[in-house]
Design an enzyme around this catalytic site. Structure first.
Site, PDB file in Angstrom:
ATOM      1  N   LYS A 104     -30.459 -21.578 -23.069  1.00  0.00           N
ATOM      2  CA  LYS A 104     -31.459 -21.951 -22.086  1.00  0.00           C
ATOM      3  C   LYS A 104     -31.125 -23.298 -21.468  1.00  0.00           C
ATOM      4  O   LYS A 104     -31.628 -23.644 -20.421  1.00  0.00           O
ATOM      5  CB  LYS A 104     -32.867 -21.906 -22.663  1.00  0.00           C
ATOM      6  CG  LYS A 104     -33.118 -22.751 -23.877  1.00  0.00           C
ATOM      7  CD  LYS A 104     -34.522 -22.442 -24.403  1.00  0.00           C
ATOM      8  CE  LYS A 104     -35.074 -23.453 -25.371  1.00  0.00           C
ATOM      9  NZ  LYS A 104     -34.313 -23.789 -26.528  1.00  0.00           N
ATOM     10  N   GLU A 187     -14.289 -26.610 -30.985  1.00  0.00           N
ATOM     11  CA  GLU A 187     -13.662 -25.461 -31.630  1.00  0.00           C
ATOM     12  C   GLU A 187     -14.481 -24.195 -31.362  1.00  0.00           C
ATOM     13  O   GLU A 187     -15.704 -24.225 -31.403  1.00  0.00           O
ATOM     14  CB  GLU A 187     -13.639 -25.762 -33.133  1.00  0.00           C
ATOM     15  CG  GLU A 187     -13.241 -24.642 -34.042  1.00  0.00           C
ATOM     16  CD  GLU A 187     -13.522 -24.986 -35.516  1.00  0.00           C
ATOM     17  OE1 GLU A 187     -13.062 -24.233 -36.378  1.00  0.00           O
ATOM     18  OE2 GLU A 187     -14.214 -25.992 -35.779  1.00  0.00           O
ATOM     19  N   ASP A 229     -33.903 -28.824 -33.777  1.00  0.00           N
ATOM     20  CA  ASP A 229     -34.095 -27.573 -33.027  1.00  0.00           C
ATOM     21  C   ASP A 229     -33.434 -26.430 -33.789  1.00  0.00           C
ATOM     22  O   ASP A 229     -32.808 -25.557 -33.213  1.00  0.00           O
ATOM     23  CB  ASP A 229     -33.488 -27.715 -31.624  1.00  0.00           C
ATOM     24  CG  ASP A 229     -33.873 -26.558 -30.693  1.00  0.00           C
ATOM     25  OD1 ASP A 229     -34.891 -25.892 -30.952  1.00  0.00           O
ATOM     26  OD2 ASP A 229     -33.144 -26.321 -29.718  1.00  0.00           O
TER      27      ASP A 229
END
Ligand SMILES: Nc1ncnc2c1ncn2[C@@H]1O[C@H](COP(=O)(O)OP(=O)(O)O)[C@@H](O)[C@H]1O
Ligand SMILES: [Mg+2]
Length: 300
Positions: A104, A187, A229
């Site tokens: 998002k 990575e 989060d």
């Protein structure tokens, strides 16, 4: 239909990049950079600038404002091209590939590099006022006003630096390679997002949750940060059965007021997800203590 970013990169010529760069450099002084300024700064002949501006407008890399204060500004794609061009020129990536994810708040591309496949995460937070921007904004004093370019650049740098600290303390996060503007190169983890995993054998479920918990502990006790989060959307299960925690730019320092609440939420979200989805039962209270370094006995 807009062209793919890799195609756009191929079509952009050297002088176009000079024009883009001339606009970028002057956006601190002008909301829309006047043509005279582009001419002066780029040192290109007006006819060549005209050609570049035409192409850049067609490719939607710049936007023009007409009227008394006419001029040009960059779009997100324009900033993408500047960042990717620098990464290519410096050899951090050798070829941009497909978009592999749209978060998002970012677009994720795969790219070839001398060290193998990497991911280029293009931050997009300035696009709207998501919570992540607000949170980063309130903690990163350097972000002021609504200048989206500065916002996404600050967030990119923040994420890169967090990954460097985490990795150097042996946390299981993607290895950072470099960053340029709002683009973070890291990575590529071959695997699947946790939220897409339907079945996980008990052993792998426990092992990947243990990986996540270990990373939270390193982040808190060694780096001094809280992810903030964490959920099934920010954990990757690698092909070799490890649990990586990704998406760090909104971290908070453990000394900050909201850190306790956020850590509690991170731990609760991820442990209850594993319980609900894979039947892994674990005492969230003990996990919290372990993550904070208050106990040393592993909760799993
Ligand atoms: N290092 C990586 N290796 C493999 N896939 C990745 C990597 N980083 C991100 N992704 C993919 O891109 C998606 C979005 O990345 P994320 O960092 O969570 O950005 P957002 O802030 O937009 O949520 C992830 O859910 C994952 O599928
Ligand atoms: Mg994410």
């Amino acid at each position: 239909m807009t062209a793919l970013l890799a195609e756009i990169l191929d079509r952009v010529e050297k002088n176009d990049v000079i024009v883009l760069y001339s606009i970028e450099r002057n956006l601190t002084r002008y909301k829309y950079v006047p043509l005279e300024v582009i001419e002066r700064v780029s040192r290109l002949p007006p006819s060549s600038i005209q050609k570049s501006i035409k192409r850049l407008t067609e490719l939607k890399l710049v936007r023009r404002r007409l009227g008394n204060f006419s001029g040009y500004t960059l779009t997100y794609r324009g900033l993408d091209v500047l960042a990717l061009n620098s990464l290519l020129r410096r050899g951090y990536i050798t070829r941009l590939g497909d978009k592999i994810g749209v978060g998002k708040e970012s677009d994720i591309y795969i790219a070839e590099s001398p060290r193998g496949l990497v991911v280029v995460k293009l931050h997009r937070e300035g696009r709207t006022s998501f919570s992540k921007v607000r949170r980063v904004r309130s903690y990163a004093q350097e972000i002021e006003g609504e200048d989206w370019i500065r916002v996404v650049k600050t967030i990119g740098e923040r994420e890169f630096k967090a990954l460097v600290e985490l990795r150097s303390n042996k946390a299981l996060v993607p290895e950072p390679v470099t960053y340029n503007r709002h683009a973070v190169v890291q990575e590529y983890i071959r695997g699947v997002d946790l939220y897409k995993v339907e079945d996980l054998d008990e052993e792998t479920a426990r092992a990947t949750l243990a990986d996540v918990i270990e990373t939270l502990r390193i982040a808190y006790t060694k780096v001094g940060i809280v992810h903030g989060d964490l959920s099934q959307y920010n954990v990757l299960i690698s092909e070799d059965g490890r649990g990586y925690v990704i998406d760090w730019p909104q971290y908070v320092y453990k000394g900050e007021e909201s850190s306790g609440e956020l850590l509690f939420r991170d731990v609760k979200y991820i442990t209850s997800y594993y319980e609900r989805k894979f039947g892994v039962s674990v005492d969230a209270g003990r996990v919290l203590k372990y993550v904070k370094g208050e106990i040393n006995e592993k909760p799993l």
